[in-house]
Scaffold this active site. Structure first.
Site, PDB file in Angstrom:
ATOM      1  N   ASN A 124       0.768  -1.244   0.000  1.00 15.33           N
ATOM      2  CA  ASN A 124       0.000   0.000   0.000  1.00 15.33           C
ATOM      3  C   ASN A 124       0.800   1.296   0.000  1.00 15.33           C
ATOM      4  O   ASN A 124       0.253   2.331  -0.334  1.00 15.33           O
ATOM      5  CB  ASN A 124      -0.928   0.021   1.215  1.00 15.33           C
ATOM      6  N   TYR A 125       2.046   1.259   0.428  1.00 14.73           N
ATOM      7  CA  TYR A 125       2.751   2.526   0.607  1.00 14.73           C
ATOM      8  C   TYR A 125       4.028   2.675  -0.205  1.00 14.73           C
ATOM      9  O   TYR A 125       4.567   3.763  -0.305  1.00 14.73           O
ATOM     10  CB  TYR A 125       3.072   2.744   2.087  1.00 14.73           C
ATOM     11  N   LEU A 126       4.549   1.578  -0.730  1.00 10.37           N
ATOM     12  CA  LEU A 126       5.829   1.671  -1.422  1.00 10.37           C
ATOM     13  C   LEU A 126       5.632   1.666  -2.928  1.00 10.37           C
ATOM     14  O   LEU A 126       5.074   0.708  -3.472  1.00 10.37           O
ATOM     15  CB  LEU A 126       6.718   0.502  -1.008  1.00 10.37           C
TER      16      LEU A 126
END
Ligand SMILES: *[C@@H]1O[C@H](CO)[C@@H](O)[C@H](O)[C@H]1NC(C)=O
Ligand SMILES: *[C@@H]1O[C@H](CO)[C@@H](O)[C@H](O)[C@H]1NC(C)=O
Ligand SMILES: *[C@@H]1O[C@H](CO)[C@@H](O)[C@H](O)[C@H]1NC(C)=O
Ligand SMILES: *[C@@H]1O[C@H](CO)[C@@H](O)[C@H](O)[C@H]1NC(C)=O
Ligand SMILES: CC(=O)N[C@H]1CO[C@H](CO)[C@@H](O)[C@@H]1O
Length: 582
Positions: free
Chosen positions: A539-541
């Site tokens: 979700n974030y990288l």
């Protein structure tokens, strides 16, 4: 004849054609994005796969009420089986669960059943429960042929229902099966646990497809609730579930073009933040001195979101009742101020429950002006008062929108996580280390990010056991290595043929490599004990950072991304070159 076309061979034409396709893939999102908000022009699919109808229990499976045999009507029996299937779970003993179940069960009973069954504690579901256990055991014992048949049937259903045509692409559909009915569980002590999750019928279902497509057919004798043609949305099928009243959708698989595009846009937004983050920081620093309290509070909250990767507000899971908070909903009791702590000045201690009730605990020195502001915000307040009384999530989000188009607190997390991964990868990867060592470096970089995002977990139950197994393997490998080394020495002293010597040397080398690989694995697993890497990875990288790193160092992609992740990030694997910079 066919192979020669105006002097160009078939193969060079093919190459030109492929190059053309590849280059158009790279830019298709930029080309195809429409300006009127429509997501597709043509959409055709087969609709959902409904849950199989209820099969009544065989006659030998009995239900007892108050010690006496009672034959249930089919609707009442079906709901009873849901309970029976869960009998071994602790929650069927919970008062709330039993009460909710009983209430909904009664609605399915005939009036005769209602008058007979008046106390759930007198119901004996044992035989039903035993029957389902035996069935699941039988499934495990199935022959290879039977298993193969089921596999083939599933494959057939996937081929028929698992794909749609969206514009000119055949796309995989996410989850095209409608969940079967059952009892609602929920997280934690959900007040609705045990309630009947109803069977979804064709009459509950809205179909979305294009007018000029072949519309999906409802099962014989039934009809859909509605067939609509809304190309501003990307779902194919939707219905409303009865427990929370929330709308459920069948959408495309994460690997599809449209989902990939959404993912790509998310990381592009984070990259835009990278370009203007310095300006935003200068701005909120300035705002710490504002005459207006609401502006100061907003600026301090923004600083927390930037520096601590806090979430904006209480983004609670549906039905989550736990007392979780985010930045805007922090209360006085969640922070402590220390003008001096050890050798640091202006330390703030945070202690609260964040999303999914994960504890957030952190001590961190802040800038003097932030500290002074916090002291001011705390004045004359009780522990249960809001820290930021002039701020709420919607005000903050609106402000973020004004600072940069598409900016939310999450974008800060995405930006910080991605930029941190990129920096850590640069720092930790040594060019000459082996592939296993590089993978360890990658996982360490990923861990640095997970810690930053507070993605902790309890050590898995199987942790000690799996560590032991690994250690046994290491010990064995070590023994093997000593043995091969001895042989090599023996060979040298006996002046054996040099050919034999060489192959022994190779064996030693190979064993050394295997040992090193195992040791790396052990280090990795140990360091990963209480950290969940999946969430940040998914979700974030920005996946292009990882893909670029993999390409640069020739690390096999499957060491970094498993099959599902490779599907989700197909767009990045396609796109990113080894010199990609976030
Ligand atoms: C429930 O029924 C089973 C037989 O089906 C019986 O062995 C068991 O004793 C019964 N349990 C109770 C609490 O009556
Ligand atoms: C990312 O977050 C960490 C700690 O939460 C912070 O120290 C760091 O400055 C942030 N980095 C960037 C580039 O925003
Ligand atoms: C946030 O605060 C504003 C202004 O005080 C108010 O109008 C709004 O309703 C609040 N929103 C929420 C979700 O509390
Ligand atoms: C891949 O990893 C994710 C965790 O990020 C996991 O949920 C998923 O089941 C894995 N998929 C496969 C095919 O191993
Ligand atoms: C029931 C349902 O799915 N409703 C949604 C249909 O799509 C529109 C947008 O086109 C949504 O606003 C509805 O909530």
């Amino acid at each position: 004849m066919v192979r020669c076309l105006g002097g160009l061979s078939f193969y060079s034409l093919l190459v030109i054609f492929l190059i053309h396709i590849l280059s158009s893939i790279h830019f298709r999102w930029e080309e195809e994005r429409s300006t009127d908000g429509s997501k597709w022009k043509f959409l055709e699919h087969k609709g959902p796969v409904l849950a199989p109808p209820y099969e009544p229990l065989p006659g030998h499976v009995r239900f007892f009420y108050d010690g006496k045999l009672l034959r249930l009507s089919a609707p009442a029996e079906e709901v009873a089986t849901f309970f029976a299937k869960m009998l071994d779970h602790e929650y069927t003993t919970k008062e709330m669960f039993r009460k909710n179940f009983y209430k909904d069960w009664r609605k399915e009973m005939t009036s005769e059943e209602k008058s007979k069954i008046t106390d759930i504690n007198k119901c004996n579901f044992t035989e039903m429960s035993e029957y389902f256990k035996a069935q699941s055991e039988a499934r495990k014992q199935m022959s290879k042929d039977e298993k193969l048949k089921i596999k083939e049937e599933n494959e057939r259903i996937l081929q028929e229902y698992g794909f749609c045509v969206m514009d000119n692409h055949k796309e995989r559909i996410g989850n095209f099966r409608i969940e079967p009915p059952g009892l609602f569980r929920g997280r934690g002590d959900h007040p609705k646990m045990g309630m009947l999750k109803r069977r979804i019928r064709p009459e509950d279902i809205i179909i979305n497809c294009s007018k000029d497509s072949k519309h999906p057919k409802p099962p014989q004798g039934t009809r859909w609730k509605e067939v609509r043609h809304d190309n501003k949305v990307t779902w194919l099928v939707s219905w409303t579930e009865n427990i929370q009243g929330s709308i459920k959708y069948i959408m495309l698989n994460p690997s599809s073009r449209i989902k990939g595009e959404k993912d790509w846009q998310k990381y592009e937004t984070a990259r835009r933040l990278k370009k203007c983050v310095e300006r935003l920081r200068a701005q909120y620093r300035e705002d710490w001195k504002s005459k207006e309290m609401r502006v100061r509070q907003r600026a301090v909250a923004l600083y927390f979101i930037d520096k601590l990767a806090l979430r904006a507000g209480n983004e609670k899971e549906e039905g989550e009742t736990a007392d979780t908070v985010g930045c805007c909903s922090l209360r006085v009791e969640h922070i402590k101020l220390y003008p001096k702590m050890d050798d640091q000045e202006y330390v703030v201690e945070f202690d609260f429950l964040g999303k999914d009730s994960i504890r957030y605990y952190n001590k961190m020195p802040v800038e003097k002006r932030v500290f002074k502001n916090l002291q001011l915000f705390l004045e004359n307040k009780q522990p249960e008062d809001d820290l930021f009384d002039r701020l709420n999530t919607s005000i903050l989000n609106k402000h973020l929108q004004e600072l940069m188009d598409g900016l939310t607190a999450k974008v800060f997390r995405t930006y910080n996580a991605s930029i941190t991964l990129q920096q850590q990868l640069k720092e930790l990867t040594s060019p000459d280390e082996s592939i296993p060592a590089k993978i360890l470096s990658y996982n360490r970089a990923n861990r640095a990010v997970a810690i930053l995002c507070n993605h902790q977990r309890a050590a898995p139950k199987t942790f000690e056991k799996s560590m032991q197994n690994l250690q046994t393997k290491i010990d064995e490998k070590q023994k093997q290595l000593s043995a091969t080394r001895k042989q090599l020495k023996g060979a040298k002293t006996e002046h054996k043929a040099s050919h034999d010597d060489r192959s022994k040397k190779k064996a030693v080398q190979r064993t050394e490599e295997q040992l090193m690989k195992l040791q790396m694995q052990a280090t990795d697993r140990e360091e990963n004990k209480q950290i969940a890497l999946g969430t940040s990875k998914l979700n974030y990288l920005d996946p292009r950072i990882s893909v670029a790193w993999v390409k640069k160092w020739d690390v096999p992609m499957e060491k970094i991304y498993n099959k599902t992740q490779r599907e989700k990030f197909a767009w990045a694997i396609d796109m990113a070159e080894e010199d990609y910079e976030f």
